[in-house]
Design a protein around this motif. Structure first.
Motif, short mmCIF file in Angstrom:
data_model
loop_
_atom_site.label_atom_id
_atom_site.label_comp_id
_atom_site.label_asym_id
_atom_site.label_seq_id
_atom_site.Cartn_x
_atom_site.Cartn_y
_atom_site.Cartn_z
N ARG A 134 0.82 -1.21 0.00
CA ARG A 134 0.00 0.00 0.00
C ARG A 134 0.86 1.27 0.00
O ARG A 134 0.50 2.28 -0.61
N VAL A 135 2.00 1.23 0.69
CA VAL A 135 2.92 2.38 0.63
C VAL A 135 3.38 2.59 -0.81
O VAL A 135 3.39 3.72 -1.32
N ASP A 136 3.76 1.50 -1.46
CA ASP A 136 4.20 1.60 -2.86
C ASP A 136 3.11 2.19 -3.75
O ASP A 136 3.38 3.04 -4.61
N GLU A 137 1.87 1.74 -3.55
CA GLU A 137 0.76 2.24 -4.36
C GLU A 137 0.53 3.73 -4.13
O GLU A 137 0.30 4.49 -5.10
N ALA A 138 0.61 4.15 -2.87
CA ALA A 138 0.40 5.57 -2.56
C ALA A 138 1.46 6.43 -3.21
O ALA A 138 1.16 7.47 -3.83
N GLU B 163 -7.03 11.66 -7.32
CA GLU B 163 -7.80 10.67 -6.59
C GLU B 163 -7.00 9.37 -6.54
O GLU B 163 -6.83 8.70 -7.57
N PRO B 164 -6.51 9.00 -5.38
CA PRO B 164 -5.68 7.80 -5.25
C PRO B 164 -6.53 6.53 -5.29
O PRO B 164 -7.76 6.58 -5.23
N PRO B 165 -5.88 5.36 -5.36
CA PRO B 165 -6.62 4.09 -5.38
C PRO B 165 -7.47 3.92 -4.12
O PRO B 165 -7.03 4.18 -3.00
N ALA B 166 -8.71 3.45 -4.30
CA ALA B 166 -9.65 3.33 -3.19
C ALA B 166 -9.15 2.38 -2.11
O ALA B 166 -9.30 2.63 -0.92
N GLU B 167 -8.53 1.25 -2.51
CA GLU B 167 -8.05 0.28 -1.52
C GLU B 167 -6.94 0.87 -0.66
O GLU B 167 -6.82 0.55 0.52
N THR B 168 -6.12 1.72 -1.25
CA THR B 168 -5.05 2.36 -0.49
C THR B 168 -5.63 3.30 0.55
O THR B 168 -5.16 3.35 1.69
N PRO C 181 -14.18 5.89 -0.11
CA PRO C 181 -13.07 6.12 0.83
C PRO C 181 -12.41 7.49 0.72
O PRO C 181 -12.15 8.14 1.74
N TRP C 182 -12.11 7.95 -0.50
CA TRP C 182 -11.34 9.18 -0.64
C TRP C 182 -12.09 10.41 -0.12
O TRP C 182 -11.54 11.18 0.68
N PRO C 183 -13.33 10.63 -0.49
CA PRO C 183 -14.06 11.77 0.10
C PRO C 183 -14.17 11.66 1.62
O PRO C 183 -14.16 12.68 2.32
N THR C 184 -14.26 10.42 2.13
CA THR C 184 -14.36 10.24 3.58
C THR C 184 -13.07 10.67 4.26
O THR C 184 -13.11 11.35 5.30
N LEU C 185 -11.93 10.28 3.71
CA LEU C 185 -10.65 10.68 4.31
C LEU C 185 -10.45 12.19 4.21
O LEU C 185 -9.97 12.82 5.16
N LEU C 186 -10.81 12.78 3.09
CA LEU C 186 -10.69 14.23 2.97
C LEU C 186 -11.57 14.94 3.99
O LEU C 186 -11.16 15.92 4.62
N TRP C 187 -12.81 14.45 4.17
CA TRP C 187 -13.69 15.05 5.17
C TRP C 187 -13.11 14.87 6.57
O TRP C 187 -13.10 15.83 7.37
#
Length: 355
Positions: free
Chosen positions: A8-12, A144-149, A167-173
């Protein structure tokens, strides 16, 4: 549950660098990253610092503070060079997460002063994703990064955040960078690494939503188990914890703990709270052990440790437990841990330990 933190670090890092490489011809020094006092250039350096800093905490086995070092780019390094440094530092964290033993913890200030390899992976990923978002906004780019990451981050260091539609809008919020329908704006936030409580022979490790979800469907939750693996009550408790997480009701420190034997790093059972303290300051506790670990005093040790942690808090006045009428072994455990029998609400015997 396989250790996927390095992947996941690599993907990010790959998703961040791929986007930012489209704008290396821009002047990053003169553009401020969104919501920060830093320039886009300084923010990129900060990402690299976080990645190698978290790797250093794990490799240095830092116990009570941050490893005292920082990085800087060579004079004349351009934007492409800065991205190469991010890639290199990401590789160091990824390799560290892959090779660090499961039970190793190192210092991190919030909230319980330590994190394991999954925690440091999730924090490193969060730094990459969120600050790439900040840089991208400053440069006028969409990201927009990968949802699983993103889910990896949410289910490990944001256990108190109710999942949103994506996931991404949730993390941003959750980090004050965006809005979600029906939710108030976030103005202050912190991530939550799992709580760990030490005993004489056991370590009580707070279970994350990711681990609970794996346990609930028959997995190992990221632990090596003694005997035949988790008992039925552990899986049921994990399912309840997943439901609390999905409903936004989970209070991480009042969740579930794996009881891990120090001598061989094997989980021998689970113990946890049914929820936070009620209005009278009473908190209810439950537990079970794998059959192969019974009769060695592990449940008594864990019960004493977790009850002592709870009763040391100002919002707790008593710890409460129920047992089945015929479960004399559990009743003996409660008595050895200092609990006294009280009037039951129903047919099940009830026990209480007061502060």
């Amino acid at each position: 549950m396989r250790n996927t933190g390095g992947e996941r670090v690599d993907e990010a890092v790959a998703s961040a660098v791929a986007l930012l490489r489209t704008a290396t011809d821009r002047d990053w020094e003169q553009v401020r990253a969104r919501g920060l006092e830093w320039s886009c250039r300084m923010t990129a350096v900060h990402i690299a610092e976080c990645l190698v800093g978290y790797a250093g905490q794990l490799t240095g086995r830092a116990a009570d503070g941050y490893v005292p070092f920082e990085i800087s780019l060579e004079e004349g390094t351009g934007n492409e060079g800065a991205l190469r440094v991010i890639e290199a530092m990401g590789g160091l964290l990824s390799a560290t997460v892959r090779t660090t033993p499961r039970d190793v913890r190192a210092f991190h200030s919030y909230p319980f002063r330590s994190a394991n390899r999954e925690g440091f992976a999730a924090m490193g990923i969060a730094e990459v994703l969120l600050h790439t978002h900040d840089i991208a906004h400053g440069l006028g780019l969409d990201y927009e990064p990968p949802a699983e990451t993103v889910s990896y981050v949410l289910t490990r260091i944001f256990p108190d955040v109710r999942p949103g539609p994506a996931p991404w809008p949730t993390l941003l919020w959750a980090t004050g960078r965006g809005e979600l329908p029906g939710r108030a704006p976030v103005t202050e936030w912190r991530w939550h690494n799992n709580l760990v409580i030490g005993g004489d022979r056991l370590t009580l490790e707070g279970i994350t939503p990711a681990s609970a979800a794996d346990l609930a469907v028959g997995g190992d939750g990221g632990f090596t188990w003694a005997g035949d693996g988790p008992f039925e009550g552990t899986r049921e408790g994990a399912g309840i914890m997943v439901k609390q997480y999905e409903e936004g009701l989970l209070r991480p420190e009042w969740g579930m703990f794996a009881l891990v034997r120090r001598e061989d790093d094997r989980a021998v059972g689970a113990m946890g709270f049914h929820g936070p303290p009620d209005e009278d300051g009473r908190v209810e506790i439950g537990y079970d052990l794998v059959e192969a670990a019974r009769g060695h005093g592990f449940a008594t040790e864990a019960l004493r440790a977790l009850s002592a942690w709870a009763l040391a808090r100002e919002d707790v006045t008593s710890v409460f437990a129920r047992t089945e009428p015929g479960n004399t072994a559990s009743q003996r455990v409660l008595a050895r841990a200092g609990f006294t029998r009280v009037a039951a609400d129903g047919e099940e015997p009830a026990y209480e330990l007061r502060g």
